[in-house]
Design an enzyme around this catalytic site. Structure first.
Site, PDB file in Angstrom:
ATOM      1  N   ASP A  35       0.817  -1.215   0.000  1.00  0.00           N
ATOM      2  CA  ASP A  35       0.000   0.000   0.000  1.00  0.00           C
ATOM      3  C   ASP A  35       0.855   1.271   0.000  1.00  0.00           C
ATOM      4  O   ASP A  35       0.441   2.295  -0.543  1.00  0.00           O
ATOM      5  CB  ASP A  35      -0.945  -0.007   1.206  1.00  0.00           C
ATOM      6  CG  ASP A  35      -2.084  -0.985   1.015  1.00  0.00           C
ATOM      7  OD1 ASP A  35      -2.415  -1.274  -0.152  1.00  0.00           O
ATOM      8  OD2 ASP A  35      -2.643  -1.466   2.016  1.00  0.00           O
ATOM      9  N   GLY A  36       2.045   1.233   0.611  1.00  0.00           N
ATOM     10  CA  GLY A  36       2.919   2.395   0.590  1.00  0.00           C
ATOM     11  C   GLY A  36       3.354   2.732  -0.833  1.00  0.00           C
ATOM     12  O   GLY A  36       3.339   3.892  -1.245  1.00  0.00           O
ATOM     13  N   THR A  68      -9.380   2.572   6.252  1.00  0.00           N
ATOM     14  CA  THR A  68      -8.885   1.247   6.659  1.00  0.00           C
ATOM     15  C   THR A  68      -7.387   1.288   6.977  1.00  0.00           C
ATOM     16  O   THR A  68      -6.779   0.234   7.134  1.00  0.00           O
ATOM     17  CB  THR A  68      -9.144   0.218   5.545  1.00  0.00           C
ATOM     18  OG1 THR A  68      -8.603   0.723   4.307  1.00  0.00           O
ATOM     19  CG2 THR A  68     -10.628  -0.047   5.372  1.00  0.00           C
ATOM     20  N   TYR A  93      -4.425   4.297   8.815  1.00  0.00           N
ATOM     21  CA  TYR A  93      -4.026   4.842  10.123  1.00  0.00           C
ATOM     22  C   TYR A  93      -5.239   5.207  10.977  1.00  0.00           C
ATOM     23  O   TYR A  93      -5.258   4.982  12.190  1.00  0.00           O
ATOM     24  CB  TYR A  93      -3.146   6.069   9.877  1.00  0.00           C
ATOM     25  CG  TYR A  93      -2.441   6.643  11.077  1.00  0.00           C
ATOM     26  CD1 TYR A  93      -2.368   5.951  12.294  1.00  0.00           C
ATOM     27  CD2 TYR A  93      -1.807   7.869  10.998  1.00  0.00           C
ATOM     28  CE1 TYR A  93      -1.704   6.486  13.381  1.00  0.00           C
ATOM     29  CE2 TYR A  93      -1.139   8.417  12.085  1.00  0.00           C
ATOM     30  CZ  TYR A  93      -1.093   7.726  13.278  1.00  0.00           C
ATOM     31  OH  TYR A  93      -0.440   8.250  14.354  1.00  0.00           O
ATOM     32  N   SER A  94      -6.255   5.767  10.364  1.00  0.00           N
ATOM     33  CA  SER A  94      -7.463   6.136  11.104  1.00  0.00           C
ATOM     34  C   SER A  94      -8.070   4.918  11.802  1.00  0.00           C
ATOM     35  O   SER A  94      -8.518   5.001  12.947  1.00  0.00           O
ATOM     36  CB  SER A  94      -8.486   6.775  10.155  1.00  0.00           C
ATOM     37  OG  SER A  94      -9.684   7.081  10.832  1.00  0.00           O
ATOM     38  N   LEU A  95      -8.077   3.786  11.109  1.00  0.00           N
ATOM     39  CA  LEU A  95      -8.607   2.553  11.710  1.00  0.00           C
ATOM     40  C   LEU A  95      -7.765   2.147  12.920  1.00  0.00           C
ATOM     41  O   LEU A  95      -8.299   1.769  13.971  1.00  0.00           O
ATOM     42  CB  LEU A  95      -8.613   1.433  10.671  1.00  0.00           C
ATOM     43  CG  LEU A  95      -9.068   0.060  11.165  1.00  0.00           C
ATOM     44  CD1 LEU A  95     -10.540   0.078  11.536  1.00  0.00           C
ATOM     45  CD2 LEU A  95      -8.815  -1.015  10.110  1.00  0.00           C
ATOM     46  N   SER A  96      -6.442   2.244  12.784  1.00  0.00           N
ATOM     47  CA  SER A  96      -5.551   1.902  13.899  1.00  0.00           C
ATOM     48  C   SER A  96      -5.794   2.789  15.114  1.00  0.00           C
ATOM     49  O   SER A  96      -5.588   2.373  16.255  1.00  0.00           O
ATOM     50  CB  SER A  96      -4.087   2.043  13.469  1.00  0.00           C
ATOM     51  OG  SER A  96      -3.800   1.197  12.383  1.00  0.00           O
ATOM     52  N   ASN A 107      -5.108   8.865   1.309  1.00  0.00           N
ATOM     53  CA  ASN A 107      -5.490   8.211   2.558  1.00  0.00           C
ATOM     54  C   ASN A 107      -5.796   9.200   3.683  1.00  0.00           C
ATOM     55  O   ASN A 107      -6.903   9.229   4.204  1.00  0.00           O
ATOM     56  CB  ASN A 107      -4.377   7.271   3.023  1.00  0.00           C
ATOM     57  CG  ASN A 107      -4.610   5.835   2.592  1.00  0.00           C
ATOM     58  OD1 ASN A 107      -5.556   5.554   1.849  1.00  0.00           O
ATOM     59  ND2 ASN A 107      -3.766   4.926   3.041  1.00  0.00           N
ATOM     60  N   ASP A 134      -1.682  13.158  20.829  1.00  0.00           N
ATOM     61  CA  ASP A 134      -0.612  12.945  19.846  1.00  0.00           C
ATOM     62  C   ASP A 134      -0.915  13.582  18.497  1.00  0.00           C
ATOM     63  O   ASP A 134      -0.037  13.619  17.624  1.00  0.00           O
ATOM     64  CB  ASP A 134      -0.382  11.441  19.640  1.00  0.00           C
ATOM     65  CG  ASP A 134       0.429  10.844  20.789  1.00  0.00           C
ATOM     66  OD1 ASP A 134       0.874  11.618  21.655  1.00  0.00           O
ATOM     67  OD2 ASP A 134       0.599   9.610  20.813  1.00  0.00           O
TER      68      ASP A 134
END
Length: 286
Positions: free
Chosen positions: A68-69, A182, A184-187, A141, A171
């Protein structure tokens, strides 16, 4: 689709070998593969090697090889060229990609024959208020307003459509697209949103507050983040690629971009089936 940009993850030998083979295959199919100069330093390329501005000229398709990156990097170039992007997964999750390496040539035969699904994904536009006339930053994203130090909190004031909304201490804050829901927001505890829906997802990161829930914001909204003066180094991250230092007292403006990203998926693509597959949903007896 004649002019095809090939963009491998330049630090992985497997993706570089796959990119070399893909360039040869595209030439055999009568296509004109092209590679960025910075990527060509790592591989033996049989297509055109071009600098960035020439790379995006008359570009018909961008193919990413990696996870994905790599897909986000390729998507940024495809967005500049207003060309569709297609991802071949050679990474771990590969949530944004369309097919795995094993099915690459069969899948590309379908795409070159015009048998594919093209999705129009919402993109975020981000500007630094003090950069009057500066180039905007675009995120497929997410945009993250945060800090570099781990031990201290940053304090951010968020205004929506010119009105004060909330004050976050923690943070940082994530502003995600549905495509980024799906990631960073999900994390950070954010919701999963169907990419066919337009919205901006605000998700605080480790908020020192009982009000630490995500908020779904209208895509018509304009958001301003004011960075309060604290003993931290504030920063702005765009899709995890661009890391920009912010000034204390600086302001970040976020809104939906006017154009969309064209993302190619295989015929039969289902966002919900992909969710089940990538996140190992239980079978539930079926």
């Amino acid at each position: 689709m004649i002019n095809v940009g090939v963009m491998p993850h330049a630090l992985k030998q497997e993706t570089l070998r796959a990119a070399e083979e893909l360039c040869r295959w595209l030439l055999q199919k009568g296509r004109l593969p092209r590679v960025l100069e910075e990527d060509a330093q790592e591989m033996a390329c049989e297509g055109s090697v071009l600098p960035g501005e020439r790379f995006i000229e008359d570009l018909d398709l961008v193919i990413s090889l990696g996870g994905d990156g790599a897909m986000l990097r390729a998507a940024a170039w495809a967005y500049r060229a207003d060309a569709p992007v297609l991802g071949i997964n050679l990474g771990k999750k590969g949530f944004l990609t369309a097919m795995d390496l094993g099915g690459m040539y069969e899948g590309l035969e379908q795409v070159l024959a015009g048998r594919y699904l093209q999705q129009e994904r919402m993109v975020l536009e981000c500007r630094l208020a003090e950069e009057t006339g500066g180039e905007p930053h675009y995120a497929v994203n997410e945009v993250v307003v945060g800090k570099r130090e781990l031990q201290r909190m940053i304090r951010l004031e968020v205004d929506i459509n010119g009105r004060y909304f909330h004050y976050y201490a923690g943070d940082g804050v994530i502003f995600a697209t549905p495509t980024g829901s799906t990631a960073y927001s999900l994390s950070a505890g954010g919701p999963i949103v169907d990419p066919n829906i337009d919205c901006i997802i605000l998700t605080p990161i480790c908020s020192h507050s009982l009000l630490d829930r995500s908020v779904i914001i209208s895509p018509e909204s304009e958001i301003q983040v004011l960075v309060h003066r604290e003993r931290v180094m504030p920063s702005l991250s765009v899709d995890g690629r661009e890391e920009i230092n912010l000034t204390h007292g600086g302001r970040v403006l976020v809104r939906r971009a006017e154009r969309r990203l064209h993302m190619i998926k295989s015929v039969g693509y289902s966002f919900y089936s992909l969710l089940r597959e990538k996140f190992d949903f239980p079978d539930g007896g079926k």
